[in-house]
Design an enzyme around this catalytic site. Structure first.
Site, short mmCIF file in Angstrom:
data_model
loop_
_atom_site.label_atom_id
_atom_site.label_comp_id
_atom_site.label_asym_id
_atom_site.label_seq_id
_atom_site.Cartn_x
_atom_site.Cartn_y
_atom_site.Cartn_z
N THR A 146 32.43 19.85 68.31
CA THR A 146 33.12 21.10 68.03
C THR A 146 33.61 21.76 69.31
OG1 THR A 146 31.74 21.42 66.06
CG2 THR A 146 32.92 23.33 66.88
N GLU A 167 24.74 28.04 64.80
CA GLU A 167 26.11 27.63 65.12
C GLU A 167 26.46 27.96 66.57
OE1 GLU A 167 28.42 26.29 61.80
OE2 GLU A 167 26.70 25.54 62.93
#
Length: 307
Positions: free
Chosen positions: A181, A128
């Site tokens: 993101t 991530e």
């Protein structure tokens, strides 16, 4: 065991009131991965189908997550990783998390399980970090643990698995536009008022309580976002209308899935969910925006091993 094939599920993070700390796991949406041992002492991404993503292991979230695990395990075992991507990158339903969590789950299994599922979360978080610049756990935790996950703290990392009321259904509408993101995080204000923070804390606490008591009405009243949604929703075409349609047709709540552009409608029961799904589809069908729709139970297991 020399190889393992797995289903790595999609996830919905934040759930309106739980930015970066709350997420849940979907049942029938996800990637398939095949991980094999090799004798080369290398991590190789040998095949990716469904999406164009880096094959270089240091540029792929699965490779980076596995390297973090092997470093702590002090293992020189090599692995080949194949990924059949059925979750589109930038969809907001945990594409990078599925690859990261799936890879560390399988490698851990092939090494004889030196780490618990909870311990695997920190390794998957490194994927991530590569994907978004932030090592958040709200997608990888439910992918690994199943059900609903709450990140109590990041330093030290402490993640709790929460109950999953059996009648919950998630309707996911994914407009086929990409919102990275990193970009979605850029629109968020770094400071919030105390009044909004208090409201958000109350909603998060009530949502956790509702999961334990299976109080669906309280759950619906808790799915409110005072802090993130007002800024991120402007990036999603027709967000306000979609939300109104979902709530008018029986959804418990409606919000942005992760960083978007996917949105979710949480519903009680299959019939309600089908009704909401149909209404959202009918509205979006003539908007000249390609989209996908998913209807899913909550996956209480997380990653699944395939034969």
């Amino acid at each position: 065991m020399e190889e393992l094939k797995i289903f790595a599920p999609a996830t919905v993070a934040n759930l309106s009131c739980g930015f970066d700390v709350l997420g849940c796991c979907l049942e029938n949406v996800g990637d398939e991965m095949l991980i094999r041992k090799n004798d080369l002492r290398e991590i190789r991404i040998t095949k990716i189908t469904g999406q164009e993503l880096p094959l270089e292991s240091d540029r792929n979230v699965a490779g980076v997550a596995v390297q973090a695990l092997l470093k702590e395990a002090r293992s020189t075992q090599g692995f080949d990783i194949e990924i059949d991507k059925k979750i589109k990158a930038g969809s907001g339903i945990g594409s990078s998390a599925a690859s990261s969590a799936g890879a560390v789950y399988a490698v851990n299994k092939l090494l004889g399980e030196p780490f618990s599922k909870n311990e695997l979360i920190k390794f998957a978080m490194e994927g991530e970090r590569l994907a978004s610049g932030n090592a958040h756990a709200d997608n990888v935790a439910p992918a690994l643990l199943g059900g609903f996950s709450l990140v109590k703290s990041y330093e030290p990392l402490e993640v709790l698995k929460l109950p999953s009321p059996p009648e919950l259904r998630m309707v996911i509408l994914h407009p086929l536009i990409e919102i990275k993101t990193r970009d979605s995080r850029a629109v968020i204000r770094q400071n919030v008022s105390l009044q909004k923070a208090i409201s958000q804390w109350g909603n998060l606490a009530a949502l956790v309580s509702s999961l334990y008591t299976e109080d669906y009405a309280l759950l619906g009243r808790s799915l409110k976002d005072e802090i993130i949604e007002p800024f991120r929703s402007i990036l999603i075409p027709h967000f306000d209308k979609l939300k109104a349609i979902a709530l008018e047709n029986g959804a418990l709540g409606f919000g942005i899935s992760g960083s978007g552009p996917s949105v979710f409608a949480m519903c009680k029961g299959e019939e309600n969910a089908e009704n909401v799904r149909g209404k959202l589809e009918g509205f979006y069908a003539d908007k000249n925006i390609a989209f996908e729709l998913h209807l899913s139970k909550i996956n209480t297991q997380g990653i699944k091993e395939l034969s």
